[in-house]
Design an enzyme around this catalytic site. Sequence first.
Site, PDB file in Angstrom:
ATOM      1  N   ARG A  27      12.211   8.438 -29.252  1.00  0.00           N
ATOM      2  CA  ARG A  27      13.373   8.185 -30.109  1.00  0.00           C
ATOM      3  C   ARG A  27      14.367   7.234 -29.433  1.00  0.00           C
ATOM      4  O   ARG A  27      15.571   7.385 -29.544  1.00  0.00           O
ATOM      5  CB  ARG A  27      14.072   9.505 -30.487  1.00  0.00           C
TER       6      ARG A  27
ATOM      7  N   SER B 284      17.135  15.113 -39.269  1.00  0.00           N
ATOM      8  CA  SER B 284      17.152  15.981 -38.096  1.00  0.00           C
ATOM      9  C   SER B 284      18.400  15.728 -37.262  1.00  0.00           C
ATOM     10  O   SER B 284      18.698  14.591 -36.919  1.00  0.00           O
ATOM     11  CB  SER B 284      15.908  15.753 -37.239  1.00  0.00           C
TER      12      SER B 284
ATOM     13  N   GLU C 242      20.172  13.769 -32.246  1.00  0.00           N
ATOM     14  CA  GLU C 242      19.446  12.572 -32.663  1.00  0.00           C
ATOM     15  C   GLU C 242      20.369  11.685 -33.492  1.00  0.00           C
ATOM     16  O   GLU C 242      20.085  10.527 -33.735  1.00  0.00           O
ATOM     17  CB  GLU C 242      18.223  12.986 -33.492  1.00  0.00           C
TER      18      GLU C 242
END
Length: 313
Positions: free
Chosen positions: A164, A215, A307
């Site tokens: 990520r 998320s 995130e």
Amino acid sequence: MEKKIIFKENVPLKSFSNFKIGGEARYFFKAKSVKELSGAIRKANEAGVPVFILGGGTNLLISDNGFNGLVVKPEIDFIRAEGTDIFAGAGVSMDKLLDFAAENNLSGLEWAGGLPGTLGGAIRGNAGCFGGEIKDLVSMVHSLDCGTYEILGRDNAECVFGYRNSIFKKGPKEIILEAVLSLVPGEKEKISALVNEKIEYRKARQPLNLPNIGSIFKNIPTDKFRKGLTEELKTHVKNDPLPLIPAAVLISQSGLKGKKVGGAQVSERHANFIVNTGGATAKDVLVLIDLIKEEVGAKFGVILEPEVEFVGF
């Protein structure tokens, strides 16, 4: 004649966020071309005004006070195929990209079915799900250096992709302009079927009926558990792409499903989603995020890493 760069002022940002949360941007500009984008960044730099680049608004928590600077929304959204390569602007939505790939019988992106946001955002955060990651398809990215105004080209290795993450997220300020994705030949019907399978999976398990930004936390690599994995947690390990425990499992096992602060609530359907049940503020969401981190940390001995990107705080 060169088009004059004119910023809008005091533009509400909540309409650009999937969360429907956020104050006003002091200045706002939609860039339809690289030239306009470069001109807007130069104008802001010369005035000493901070800049934020807005993509699809799918993973942003925008402050209730908004952003005291310039918000630029690049709308570079061309798309074309050459052989098995797709050339696309950073502003192309993932939905449009998936439809284009299927129409051109190009396979490799099916894992991204239902993934929100834009291609630029997906590359910046190395988006991934269902065992796939955008890094596996990227062969070239062109970006604008916000300091020199040069257009830079990076191959896959030079993008320094991580879990990520990428150089565009952690390195010097650059704005992704366009990318080349390398796919493989496929059949439209099979590609579309796989994409729709992922979309239906999301519809069944995610709270898509309420404003959310996907998320909230990254999943946790198994080697981060100082206390080790319990037998129960071992049954939840998934490889995506490395051995991970889903953050949703930890949040759920901490008894936080349905937990509410103001108008923000931990989803009953998917514990790693916070939903706006109506009138939620950024402050509500921040308090809930801190509560989740504290409870999960106390129970499992791990630190959840957001995130989400925080804007204007």
